[in-house]
Design a protein around this motif. Sequence first.
Motif, mmCIF file in Angstrom:
data_model
loop_
_atom_site.group_PDB
_atom_site.id
_atom_site.type_symbol
_atom_site.label_atom_id
_atom_site.label_comp_id
_atom_site.label_asym_id
_atom_site.label_seq_id
_atom_site.Cartn_x
_atom_site.Cartn_y
_atom_site.Cartn_z
ATOM 1 N N ASP A 104 0.809 -1.219 0.000
ATOM 2 C CA ASP A 104 0.000 0.000 0.000
ATOM 3 C C ASP A 104 0.846 1.275 0.000
ATOM 4 O O ASP A 104 0.332 2.366 0.164
ATOM 5 C CB ASP A 104 -0.971 0.008 1.179
ATOM 6 N N CYS A 105 2.158 1.127 -0.219
ATOM 7 C CA CYS A 105 3.050 2.285 -0.263
ATOM 8 C C CYS A 105 3.105 2.825 -1.691
ATOM 9 O O CYS A 105 3.328 2.073 -2.644
ATOM 10 C CB CYS A 105 4.451 1.895 0.203
ATOM 11 N N ASP A 106 2.919 4.116 -1.822
ATOM 12 C CA ASP A 106 2.967 4.777 -3.130
ATOM 13 C C ASP A 106 4.324 4.517 -3.778
ATOM 14 O O ASP A 106 5.370 4.751 -3.171
ATOM 15 C CB ASP A 106 2.748 6.278 -2.930
ATOM 16 N N THR A 107 4.331 4.027 -5.005
ATOM 17 C CA THR A 107 5.585 3.711 -5.699
ATOM 18 C C THR A 107 6.401 4.956 -6.013
ATOM 19 O O THR A 107 7.579 4.855 -6.344
ATOM 20 C CB THR A 107 5.309 2.930 -7.004
ATOM 21 N N GLU A 108 5.793 6.123 -5.893
ATOM 22 C CA GLU A 108 6.517 7.378 -6.122
ATOM 23 C C GLU A 108 7.388 7.751 -4.915
ATOM 24 O O GLU A 108 8.274 8.586 -5.028
ATOM 25 C CB GLU A 108 5.529 8.519 -6.410
ATOM 26 N N VAL A 109 7.118 7.138 -3.770
ATOM 27 C CA VAL A 109 7.889 7.437 -2.562
ATOM 28 C C VAL A 109 9.175 6.618 -2.602
ATOM 29 O O VAL A 109 9.140 5.383 -2.652
ATOM 30 C CB VAL A 109 7.078 7.104 -1.287
ATOM 31 N N ALA A 110 10.296 7.313 -2.593
ATOM 32 C CA ALA A 110 11.597 6.642 -2.659
ATOM 33 C C ALA A 110 11.912 5.942 -1.338
ATOM 34 O O ALA A 110 11.518 6.405 -0.267
ATOM 35 C CB ALA A 110 12.689 7.664 -2.972
ATOM 36 N N THR A 111 12.622 4.835 -1.439
ATOM 37 C CA THR A 111 13.102 4.161 -0.235
ATOM 38 C C THR A 111 14.133 5.075 0.421
ATOM 39 O O THR A 111 15.066 5.535 -0.238
ATOM 40 C CB THR A 111 13.739 2.806 -0.588
ATOM 41 N N PRO A 112 13.986 5.371 1.721
ATOM 42 C CA PRO A 112 14.907 6.294 2.392
ATOM 43 C C PRO A 112 16.359 5.803 2.331
ATOM 44 O O PRO A 112 16.632 4.602 2.394
ATOM 45 C CB PRO A 112 14.404 6.323 3.837
ATOM 46 N N ALA A 113 17.269 6.745 2.233
ATOM 47 C CA ALA A 113 18.694 6.426 2.128
ATOM 48 C C ALA A 113 19.194 5.640 3.335
ATOM 49 O O ALA A 113 20.016 4.730 3.188
ATOM 50 C CB ALA A 113 19.507 7.711 1.960
ATOM 51 N N ASP A 114 18.688 5.967 4.534
ATOM 52 C CA ASP A 114 19.165 5.248 5.718
ATOM 53 C C ASP A 114 18.721 3.791 5.706
ATOM 54 O O ASP A 114 19.411 2.914 6.217
ATOM 55 C CB ASP A 114 18.759 5.943 7.018
ATOM 56 N N VAL A 115 17.583 3.500 5.077
ATOM 57 C CA VAL A 115 17.136 2.113 4.940
ATOM 58 C C VAL A 115 18.002 1.405 3.894
ATOM 59 O O VAL A 115 18.455 0.280 4.098
ATOM 60 C CB VAL A 115 15.636 2.044 4.568
ATOM 61 N N LEU A 116 18.264 2.059 2.769
ATOM 62 C CA LEU A 116 19.112 1.470 1.728
ATOM 63 C C LEU A 116 20.533 1.216 2.226
ATOM 64 O O LEU A 116 21.180 0.252 1.809
ATOM 65 C CB LEU A 116 19.147 2.377 0.494
ATOM 66 N N ALA A 117 21.013 2.062 3.135
ATOM 67 C CA ALA A 117 22.374 1.909 3.660
ATOM 68 C C ALA A 117 22.549 0.606 4.433
ATOM 69 O O ALA A 117 23.665 0.103 4.561
ATOM 70 C CB ALA A 117 22.728 3.100 4.546
ATOM 71 N N LEU A 118 21.469 0.051 4.941
ATOM 72 C CA LEU A 118 21.564 -1.210 5.681
ATOM 73 C C LEU A 118 22.054 -2.357 4.812
ATOM 74 O O LEU A 118 22.679 -3.291 5.299
ATOM 75 C CB LEU A 118 20.200 -1.595 6.271
ATOM 76 N N VAL A 119 21.738 -2.326 3.525
ATOM 77 C CA VAL A 119 22.107 -3.432 2.639
ATOM 78 C C VAL A 119 23.387 -3.144 1.871
ATOM 79 O O VAL A 119 23.818 -3.949 1.064
ATOM 80 C CB VAL A 119 20.960 -3.789 1.661
ATOM 81 N N GLY A 120 23.992 -2.015 2.154
ATOM 82 C CA GLY A 120 25.280 -1.685 1.543
ATOM 83 C C GLY A 120 25.121 -1.266 0.160
ATOM 84 O O GLY A 120 25.686 -1.205 -0.779
#
Length: 172
Positions: free
Chosen positions: A156-172
């Motif tokens: 239910d998350c709008d696909t226009e909303v980018a994944t936050p950088a701090d979340v992406l940083a977890l996976v390197g």
Amino acid sequence: MTVSTPLSPTPRTTVLRGSKRAQPDRDSLHQILAAGVVCHLGVLVDGVPRVLPTAYGVNPEGPDRDGTLYVHGSVAARSLVQAPSQTVCAVPRLIDDPAEKVRALDLIVDNVVPGRARTLRAHSRKELAATDVAAWAWAGVVPLQTVAGQPVRSGDCDTEVATPADVLALVG
């Protein structure tokens, strides 16, 4: 600068098998906690043992002597409410001070996703009232290895909303 103090084992928490592998100092304990994301909180509820995976946060500087381990839970959940009278290995302290509660919740969030707390809105009074935070004395740990996988967007998350950088940083 924090001076490492020795841990104070009890007859119940003294390592007997493999005792040479035991880490007797608080600095080692804090390193183990810093490497983890989830602890397993064991409590008795109505005389029945329950072990709950729980996010935690650590403040090595206190406010408790030798640092503070924080865990959180819903006010409606009986695990934290009953824990003070039912705990065998540690005596928790429910956090009443609003500033300490907010700091503890931020530590817990940042332990799961480093830096995330500063990107979130402030906790509402209703959220703080519905959340218990307990500070625990140390009893023991079995280190686990945690590997972050690729983030999965909620349906239910709008696909226009980018994944936050701090979340992406977890996976390197």
